[in-house]
Motif scaffolding. Structure first.
Motif, PDB file in Angstrom:
ATOM      1  N   PHE A   1       0.750  -1.298   0.009  1.00 61.68           N
ATOM      2  CA  PHE A   1       0.150   0.027   0.019  1.00 61.68           C
ATOM      3  C   PHE A   1       1.017   1.351   0.015  1.00 61.68           C
ATOM      4  N   LEU A   2       0.496   2.296  -0.743  1.00 58.76           N
ATOM      5  CA  LEU A   2       1.262   3.573  -0.990  1.00 58.76           C
ATOM      6  C   LEU A   2       0.827   4.402   0.311  1.00 58.76           C
TER       7      LEU A   2
ATOM      8  N   PRO B   1      -1.893   7.111   2.271  1.00 62.00           N
ATOM      9  CA  PRO B   1      -2.982   6.484   1.514  1.00 62.00           C
ATOM     10  C   PRO B   1      -4.295   7.414   1.203  1.00 62.00           C
ATOM     11  N   ASP B   2      -4.972   7.234   0.187  1.00 65.73           N
ATOM     12  CA  ASP B   2      -6.291   7.621  -0.333  1.00 65.73           C
ATOM     13  C   ASP B   2      -7.371   6.726  -0.232  1.00 65.73           C
TER      14      ASP B   2
ATOM     15  N   ALA C   1      -7.423  -1.960   0.347  1.00 65.14           N
ATOM     16  CA  ALA C   1      -7.037  -2.741   1.722  1.00 65.14           C
ATOM     17  C   ALA C   1      -8.157  -3.467   1.984  1.00 65.14           C
ATOM     18  N   LYS C   2      -9.554  -3.159   1.709  1.00 62.90           N
ATOM     19  CA  LYS C   2     -10.548  -4.096   2.143  1.00 62.90           C
ATOM     20  C   LYS C   2     -10.879  -5.169   1.212  1.00 62.90           C
TER      21      LYS C   2
ATOM     22  N   SER D   1      -1.818   0.831  -5.134  1.00 57.05           N
ATOM     23  CA  SER D   1      -1.681  -0.237  -4.287  1.00 57.05           C
ATOM     24  C   SER D   1      -2.059  -1.578  -4.880  1.00 57.05           C
ATOM     25  N   ILE D   2      -1.223  -2.446  -4.375  1.00 56.00           N
ATOM     26  CA  ILE D   2      -1.414  -3.988  -5.120  1.00 56.00           C
ATOM     27  C   ILE D   2      -1.459  -4.965  -4.235  1.00 56.00           C
TER      28      ILE D   2
END
Length: 273
Positions: A119-120, A137-138, A145-146, A269-270
């Motif tokens: 995650f960025l 993060p935005d 993330a969810k 994010s990946i």
């Protein structure tokens, strides 16, 4: 299912993602315990992993790996064959080989890694003047993330029995990776200090420091212990702790990485599954 989320968060990025993931786990039926291992004191306490069905590790990327103090702490654990997952936060540069190196440690400690994500978040050095991943993060990162939480929970329960793919392995030697850690001090040339400025002596800086590097009374970081995580600066409510101006190195970083601020912002994010 009883899930333990262990996280290390110096400047707050990892804690933000942990909160989102914990909430989603709970919404889909999990019982979640959160354990913050950022401070030195927190890592001295024993953990009874037998109380949990699975473990999630949320950690930042420092110089292409998780911080050394975290790597050393992970090697004290006994995974007991439990499933685990990992997620990492980073400021837009050098996330690899973090997935590989951390999973290697966890598997050696008898964990079974079933998923991972990156995650960025705003770069640590933004505190001194960098402009990497400002505002992250935005909401997009939170949505990823969810989804990561949902996929991971299914792996934990066995609803999804898919195997995790192999992580990218590095050809860099341990010596070379170690040298990257030292480069942090090339950017932060003046370690956290309040330069004699008075404060209320709340001692948060001392309590949160991962290595016991800073004393509230002196307001100076010990160069032999400091890992430049900048937790003390980020958590100083009176904003009296300072580092050097890092902006001069920002353009050099962009040039070295052959990237622009605009292209940095397009990164996402990946989830690794």
């Amino acid at each position: 299912m009883n899930v333990l989320i262990i996280y290390f968060s110096a400047t707050g990025n990892t804690e933000k993602m942990t909160t989102v993931i914990e909430k989603r786990f709970t919404e889909i039926g999990g019982e979640v315990t959160m354990l913050n291992i950022t401070s030195y004191k927190s890592r001295q306490e024993k953990i009874d992993l037998s109380l949990y069905d699975a473990v999630v590790f949320g950690l930042p990327v420092h110089s292409r790996r998780v911080p050394r103090v975290v790597r050393e702490w992970l090697r004290t654990l006994n995974g007991q064959g439990k499933k685990c997952s990992m997620f990492f936060t980073y400021g837009g540069f050098g996330v690899h080989p973090t997935h590989y190196s951390t999973s290697e440690i966890l598997e050696e400690q008898q964990f079974r890694v079933v998923s991972s994500a990156a995650f960025l978040g705003a770069h640590t050095f933004n505190i001194g003047g960098w402009k990497s991943m400002v505002g992250r993060p935005d909401e997009g990162d939170f949505e990823t993330a969810k989804l990561y939480a949902e996929k991971t929970y299914k792996r934990f329960t066995g609803e999804d029995e898919s195997l995790l793919g192999e992580f990218e392995k590095t050809e860099l030697s341990q010596e070379k990776l170690d040298s990257f850690e030292a480069m942090r001090f090339n950017v932060v040339t003046q370690l956290p200090t309040r330069n004699g400025v008075e404060c209320s002596m709340c001692s948060v800086c001392e309590e949160i420091c991962p290595t016991g590097a800073i004393e509230a009374e002196s307001g100076e970081a010990d160069s032999e212990k400091c890992i430049v995580c900048l937790a003390c600066v980020a958590k100083c409510s009176e904003q009296v702790l300072r580092i050097n101006d890092t902006y001069h190195s920002w353009s050099l970083k962009l040039e070295k990485e052959n990237i622009t601020e605009e292209s940095l912002k397009t990164q996402k994010s990946i989830i690794y599954d």
